[in-house]
Design an enzyme around this catalytic site. Sequence first.
Site, PDB file in Angstrom:
ATOM      1  N   GLY A 138       0.825  -1.209   0.000  1.00  0.00           N
ATOM      2  CA  GLY A 138       0.000   0.000   0.000  1.00  0.00           C
ATOM      3  C   GLY A 138       0.854   1.251   0.000  1.00  0.00           C
ATOM      4  O   GLY A 138       2.081   1.201   0.123  1.00  0.00           O
ATOM      5  N   GLU A 147      -0.671 -10.805   3.601  1.00  0.00           N
ATOM      6  CA  GLU A 147      -0.418  -9.873   4.715  1.00  0.00           C
ATOM      7  C   GLU A 147      -0.751 -10.532   6.050  1.00  0.00           C
ATOM      8  O   GLU A 147      -0.054 -10.325   7.042  1.00  0.00           O
ATOM      9  CB  GLU A 147      -1.262  -8.604   4.531  1.00  0.00           C
ATOM     10  CG  GLU A 147      -0.780  -7.748   3.371  1.00  0.00           C
ATOM     11  CD  GLU A 147      -1.719  -6.597   3.037  1.00  0.00           C
ATOM     12  OE1 GLU A 147      -1.241  -5.622   2.461  1.00  0.00           O
ATOM     13  OE2 GLU A 147      -2.919  -6.674   3.344  1.00  0.00           O
ATOM     14  N   LYS A 159      -8.040   6.877   8.723  1.00  0.00           N
ATOM     15  CA  LYS A 159      -8.326   5.427   8.806  1.00  0.00           C
ATOM     16  C   LYS A 159      -8.920   5.033  10.160  1.00  0.00           C
ATOM     17  O   LYS A 159      -9.380   3.918  10.330  1.00  0.00           O
ATOM     18  CB  LYS A 159      -7.038   4.628   8.574  1.00  0.00           C
ATOM     19  CG  LYS A 159      -6.313   4.926   7.275  1.00  0.00           C
ATOM     20  CD  LYS A 159      -7.086   4.401   6.093  1.00  0.00           C
ATOM     21  CE  LYS A 159      -6.393   4.605   4.769  1.00  0.00           C
ATOM     22  NZ  LYS A 159      -5.161   3.908   4.584  1.00  0.00           N
ATOM     23  N   GLY A 169      -6.876  -5.105   3.019  1.00  0.00           N
ATOM     24  CA  GLY A 169      -7.193  -5.789   1.769  1.00  0.00           C
ATOM     25  C   GLY A 169      -7.588  -4.844   0.660  1.00  0.00           C
ATOM     26  O   GLY A 169      -8.001  -5.279  -0.413  1.00  0.00           O
ATOM     27  N   GLY A 170      -7.440  -3.514   0.910  1.00  0.00           N
ATOM     28  CA  GLY A 170      -7.727  -2.544  -0.149  1.00  0.00           C
ATOM     29  C   GLY A 170      -6.865  -2.785  -1.376  1.00  0.00           C
ATOM     30  O   GLY A 170      -7.260  -2.464  -2.499  1.00  0.00           O
ATOM     31  N   GLY A 171      -5.699  -3.373  -1.167  1.00  0.00           N
ATOM     32  CA  GLY A 171      -4.817  -3.707  -2.286  1.00  0.00           C
ATOM     33  C   GLY A 171      -4.928  -5.171  -2.689  1.00  0.00           C
ATOM     34  O   GLY A 171      -4.146  -5.651  -3.525  1.00  0.00           O
ATOM     35  N   ASP A 230      -7.032  -0.209   5.946  1.00  0.00           N
ATOM     36  CA  ASP A 230      -8.108   0.591   5.339  1.00  0.00           C
ATOM     37  C   ASP A 230      -8.961   1.253   6.410  1.00  0.00           C
ATOM     38  O   ASP A 230      -9.535   2.311   6.182  1.00  0.00           O
ATOM     39  CB  ASP A 230      -8.962  -0.308   4.445  1.00  0.00           C
ATOM     40  CG  ASP A 230      -8.114  -0.904   3.345  1.00  0.00           C
ATOM     41  OD1 ASP A 230      -7.500  -0.121   2.598  1.00  0.00           O
ATOM     42  OD2 ASP A 230      -8.010  -2.135   3.265  1.00  0.00           O
TER      43      ASP A 230
HETATM   44  C1  5RP Z   1      -3.406  -3.872   0.968  1.00  0.00           C
HETATM   45  C2  5RP Z   1      -3.749  -3.211   2.237  1.00  0.00           C
HETATM   46  C3  5RP Z   1      -3.253  -1.824   2.431  1.00  0.00           C
HETATM   47  O1  5RP Z   1      -2.315  -1.838   3.457  1.00  0.00           O
HETATM   48  C4  5RP Z   1      -4.391  -0.907   2.741  1.00  0.00           C
HETATM   49  O2  5RP Z   1      -5.274  -0.933   1.638  1.00  0.00           O
HETATM   50  C5  5RP Z   1      -3.932   0.537   3.000  1.00  0.00           C
HETATM   51  O3  5RP Z   1      -3.414   1.101   1.847  1.00  0.00           O
HETATM   52  P1  5RP Z   1      -2.906   2.612   1.791  1.00  0.00           P
HETATM   53  O4  5RP Z   1      -1.767   2.713   2.749  1.00  0.00           O
HETATM   54  O5  5RP Z   1      -2.491   2.808   0.355  1.00  0.00           O
HETATM   55  O6  5RP Z   1      -4.054   3.506   2.178  1.00  0.00           O
HETATM   56  O7  5RP Z   1      -4.398  -3.751   3.112  1.00  0.00           O
HETATM   57  O8  5RP Z   1      -4.048  -5.110   0.838  1.00  0.00           O
END
Ligand code: 5RP
Length: 230
Positions: A33, A113, A131, A105-107, A94
């Site tokens: 992320g 992870e 967040k 899991g946003g990515g 997230d």
């Molecule tokens: C990826 C994740 C990321 O850590 C989560 O989406 C946060 O991303 P960002 O730091 O770009 O806001 O869980 O699966």
Amino acid sequence: MRTLDSNLEEKRAAGEAAADLVRDGMVIGLGTGSTVAWTIRRIGEMVDWDEDEGIDILGVPTSYQAQELAISCGVPLTTLEQHPVLDLAIDGADQIDRNLVAIKGGGGAHAREKVVSYSARWFVIVADASKRAEVLDRPVPLEVLPIAASLVERLVKKMGGVPKIRQAKMKDGPVITDNGNLVVDVDFGIIEDPRGLASELSALPGVLEHGIFDNVDQLVLGPGKVIDRR
Ligand code: 5RP
């Protein structure tokens, strides 16, 4: 109102502050992320380039993205097969509640992870203030075997969720994870009992991993802005 720029600055501050936890000789889980990317860049600056200065560490990446970034920053890598127990894992989130239960899991990388974070003695989340939430209410990402997608959609609807197969942005069709699976984002509205929901989701056939993380030891929001699990 929070501007995009201040948000980016907060992400950078949080990500870089967490690199202060890194010590010589550590094996570290490297999250995925845009926030933890700042941690990885900072660790890259700290590593031993000429064997006289800097620290000696090894990283275990949680995704293709983390792996590529670590390589480009000169962070030496290893695997969980070679180093099954990690000293530290650092990752983004997230959403994270007052008990430090997080949705990730946003990515689409939450399965790896989770494995990496549970392999670590100390798991740190880096995040900007947006967040934080009293109560979790973001959709929960599920990594799902493609053959199980319809079944999982039916089962989560029975649980009161609204499922959506995550679609790719620069490709027609769904997002495919680094493990070859689909991501189903399930909106449960306000999640009063994230631990209970996590157990129910873990029991669903075809769900490889869900994005609820109940193993966070510490939240780093920036320099000196650290919250430990109670
Ligand atoms: C990826 C994740 C990321 O850590 C989560 O989406 C946060 O991303 P960002 O730091 O770009 O806001 O869980 O699966």
